[in-house]
Write an enzyme that holds these catalytic residues in place. Sequence first.
Site, PDB file in Angstrom:
ATOM      1  N   TYR A   1      -1.981  -1.005  10.542  1.00  0.00           N
ATOM      2  CA  TYR A   1      -2.021  -1.345   9.113  1.00  0.00           C
ATOM      3  C   TYR A   1      -0.730  -0.881   8.432  1.00  0.00           C
ATOM      4  O   TYR A   1      -0.084  -1.650   7.714  1.00  0.00           O
ATOM      5  CB  TYR A   1      -3.242  -0.678   8.482  1.00  0.00           C
ATOM      6  CG  TYR A   1      -3.390  -0.901   6.994  1.00  0.00           C
ATOM      7  CD1 TYR A   1      -3.742  -2.144   6.491  1.00  0.00           C
ATOM      8  CD2 TYR A   1      -3.187   0.149   6.090  1.00  0.00           C
ATOM      9  CE1 TYR A   1      -3.897  -2.345   5.118  1.00  0.00           C
ATOM     10  CE2 TYR A   1      -3.345  -0.048   4.721  1.00  0.00           C
ATOM     11  CZ  TYR A   1      -3.695  -1.296   4.238  1.00  0.00           C
ATOM     12  OH  TYR A   1      -3.843  -1.491   2.890  1.00  0.00           O
TER      13      TYR A   1
ATOM     14  N   SER B   1       0.859  -1.183   0.000  1.00  0.00           N
ATOM     15  CA  SER B   1       0.000   0.000   0.000  1.00  0.00           C
ATOM     16  C   SER B   1       0.897   1.235   0.000  1.00  0.00           C
ATOM     17  O   SER B   1       2.083   1.129   0.350  1.00  0.00           O
ATOM     18  CB  SER B   1      -0.839   0.000   1.282  1.00  0.00           C
ATOM     19  OG  SER B   1      -1.498   1.228   1.446  1.00  0.00           O
TER      20      SER B   1
HETATM   21  N1  LIG Z   1      -8.511  -0.750  -1.822  1.00  0.00           N
HETATM   22  C1  LIG Z   1      -7.537   0.067  -1.504  1.00  0.00           C
HETATM   23  O1  LIG Z   1      -7.694   1.287  -1.538  1.00  0.00           O
HETATM   24  C2  LIG Z   1      -6.192  -0.493  -1.117  1.00  0.00           C
HETATM   25  C3  LIG Z   1      -5.134   0.413  -1.024  1.00  0.00           C
HETATM   26  C4  LIG Z   1      -3.880  -0.067  -0.678  1.00  0.00           C
HETATM   27  C5  LIG Z   1      -3.691  -1.415  -0.456  1.00  0.00           C
HETATM   28  N2  LIG Z   1      -4.744  -2.270  -0.535  1.00  0.00           N
HETATM   29  C6  LIG Z   1      -4.493  -3.697  -0.273  1.00  0.00           C
HETATM   30  O2  LIG Z   1      -5.075  -4.486  -1.287  1.00  0.00           O
HETATM   31  C7  LIG Z   1      -5.334  -5.790  -0.768  1.00  0.00           C
HETATM   32  C8  LIG Z   1      -6.736  -6.218  -1.184  1.00  0.00           C
HETATM   33  O3  LIG Z   1      -7.692  -5.390  -0.542  1.00  0.00           O
HETATM   34  P1  LIG Z   1      -9.013  -4.864  -1.253  1.00  0.00           P
HETATM   35  O4  LIG Z   1      -8.897  -3.400  -1.368  1.00  0.00           O
HETATM   36  O5  LIG Z   1      -9.329  -5.662  -2.439  1.00  0.00           O
HETATM   37  O6  LIG Z   1     -10.068  -5.118  -0.064  1.00  0.00           O
HETATM   38  P2  LIG Z   1     -11.242  -6.200   0.144  1.00  0.00           P
HETATM   39  O7  LIG Z   1     -12.249  -6.046  -0.935  1.00  0.00           O
HETATM   40  O8  LIG Z   1     -11.665  -6.060   1.555  1.00  0.00           O
HETATM   41  O9  LIG Z   1     -10.514  -7.590  -0.083  1.00  0.00           O
HETATM   42  C9  LIG Z   1      -9.705  -8.197   0.903  1.00  0.00           C
HETATM   43  C10 LIG Z   1      -9.479  -9.649   0.540  1.00  0.00           C
HETATM   44  O10 LIG Z   1      -8.644 -10.257   1.541  1.00  0.00           O
HETATM   45  C11 LIG Z   1      -9.243 -11.477   1.959  1.00  0.00           C
HETATM   46  N3  LIG Z   1      -8.897 -11.758   3.361  1.00  0.00           N
HETATM   47  C12 LIG Z   1      -9.143 -10.974   4.452  1.00  0.00           C
HETATM   48  N4  LIG Z   1      -8.742 -11.599   5.565  1.00  0.00           N
HETATM   49  C13 LIG Z   1      -8.242 -12.812   5.176  1.00  0.00           C
HETATM   50  C14 LIG Z   1      -7.695 -13.920   5.871  1.00  0.00           C
HETATM   51  N5  LIG Z   1      -7.585 -13.945   7.217  1.00  0.00           N
HETATM   52  N6  LIG Z   1      -7.295 -15.006   5.155  1.00  0.00           N
HETATM   53  C15 LIG Z   1      -7.423 -15.018   3.799  1.00  0.00           C
HETATM   54  N7  LIG Z   1      -7.921 -14.000   3.093  1.00  0.00           N
HETATM   55  C16 LIG Z   1      -8.331 -12.912   3.767  1.00  0.00           C
HETATM   56  C17 LIG Z   1     -10.739 -11.255   1.770  1.00  0.00           C
HETATM   57  O11 LIG Z   1     -11.434 -12.475   1.559  1.00  0.00           O
HETATM   58  P3  LIG Z   1     -12.278 -13.329   2.645  1.00  0.00           P
HETATM   59  O12 LIG Z   1     -13.098 -12.356   3.420  1.00  0.00           O
HETATM   60  O13 LIG Z   1     -13.076 -14.248   1.776  1.00  0.00           O
HETATM   61  O14 LIG Z   1     -11.254 -14.046   3.461  1.00  0.00           O
HETATM   62  C18 LIG Z   1     -10.769 -10.441   0.481  1.00  0.00           C
HETATM   63  O15 LIG Z   1     -10.741 -11.304  -0.641  1.00  0.00           O
HETATM   64  C19 LIG Z   1      -5.119  -5.701   0.749  1.00  0.00           C
HETATM   65  O16 LIG Z   1      -3.869  -6.252   1.084  1.00  0.00           O
HETATM   66  C20 LIG Z   1      -5.120  -4.207   1.006  1.00  0.00           C
HETATM   67  O17 LIG Z   1      -4.355  -3.867   2.136  1.00  0.00           O
HETATM   68  C21 LIG Z   1      -5.994  -1.838  -0.869  1.00  0.00           C
END
Ligand SMILES: NC(=O)c1ccc[n+]([C@@H]2O[C@H](COP(=O)([O-])OP(=O)(O)OC[C@H]3O[C@@H](n4cnc5c(N)ncnc54)[C@H](OP(=O)(O)O)[C@@H]3O)[C@@H](O)[C@H]2O)c1
Length: 264
Positions: A154, A141
């Site tokens: 985080y 991130s």
């Molecule tokens: N969206 C943003 O603005 C943003 C910015 C910077 C970085 N990121 C990073 O991008 C990545 C994906 O996030 P996203 O934005 O797509 O959010 P999201 O829609 O909340 O997706 C998060 C994913 O992680 C999985 N997950 C959560 N806890 C888990 C666990 N204990 N074991 C296995 N899987 C788990 C969830 O699936 P289940 O609930 O099915 O387990 C879901 O598929 C993350 O690492 C986040 O920090 C996102």
Amino acid sequence: MGPEKKVIWITGASSGIGEALAYEFNKKGAHLILSSRRPEELERVKIACENPDESVRILPLDLADTQSLNAKTKEALSMFGSIDMLINNGGISQRAYAVNTSMETVRRIMEVNFFGTIALTNAVLPHMIEQNSGHIVVISSVMGKIGTRYRSAYAASKHALHGWFDCLRQEVYEHDIDVSLVCPGFVKTNVTVNALTGDGDKYNKMEKAQKSAMPADEFAKKLLPKLAKKKEEIYIGGSEILSVYVKRLSPRLLNMILKKVQVT
Ligand SMILES: NC(=O)c1ccc[n+]([C@@H]2O[C@H](COP(=O)([O-])OP(=O)(O)OC[C@H]3O[C@@H](n4cnc5c(N)ncnc54)[C@H](OP(=O)(O)O)[C@@H]3O)[C@@H](O)[C@H]2O)c1
């Protein structure tokens, strides 16, 4: 070489960025292994792919259950016989001041984002070392490079990933294994809905910055060519990406700005 027939294991594939990456790599002809905790959501993503029976498998797992990840890796290897790329994307965010965040919540975030990610990587590495090739991708991130209010645990978990994977990159270079750290800015997903408050409950709100952010499919389209070039550190997002460059120039200036701006 392109992603055709490459075997790509994506964590956090049930939603947001991971789901979008699954569709994008599927269109390019990759073989996919989709992981996260919720099998029914993984199944939904699988059947939305082209040729799902031939090219997509689901493998439910919990990144916080690090003890299970060696066995899960064996299972993953048996699905298509190899793993060419591991995309460590699964993760959880935080919305609470440090002073209000319990140690349990801090540990939970570190467990999923840091320990789960490195445990899975270590489980896959012996196979990549043996085949003398591989690409490890980490969805970090902008918070892996800077810090703002409400995200102390985080940001710590994402900064920790940079330390660990920067070291790993040097260790696996001679085995032709690449390491890419990806730093998204705001991407429109459920990340803030799923974020933890100080006492570990779900935040359950989508913030304005998230609502108006880059769609996940656009993010995935931008990321693929950069991964094909094996870039070591990748920034994709809106104007928030500038903060990384401002910090490089002057950490003091960035801190002055961040103290004044409204952050949610
Ligand atoms: N969206 C943003 O603005 C943003 C910015 C910077 C970085 N990121 C990073 O991008 C990545 C994906 O996030 P996203 O934005 O797509 O959010 P999201 O829609 O909340 O997706 C998060 C994913 O992680 C999985 N997950 C959560 N806890 C888990 C666990 N204990 N074991 C296995 N899987 C788990 C969830 O699936 P289940 O609930 O099915 O387990 C879901 O598929 C993350 O690492 C986040 O920090 C996102």
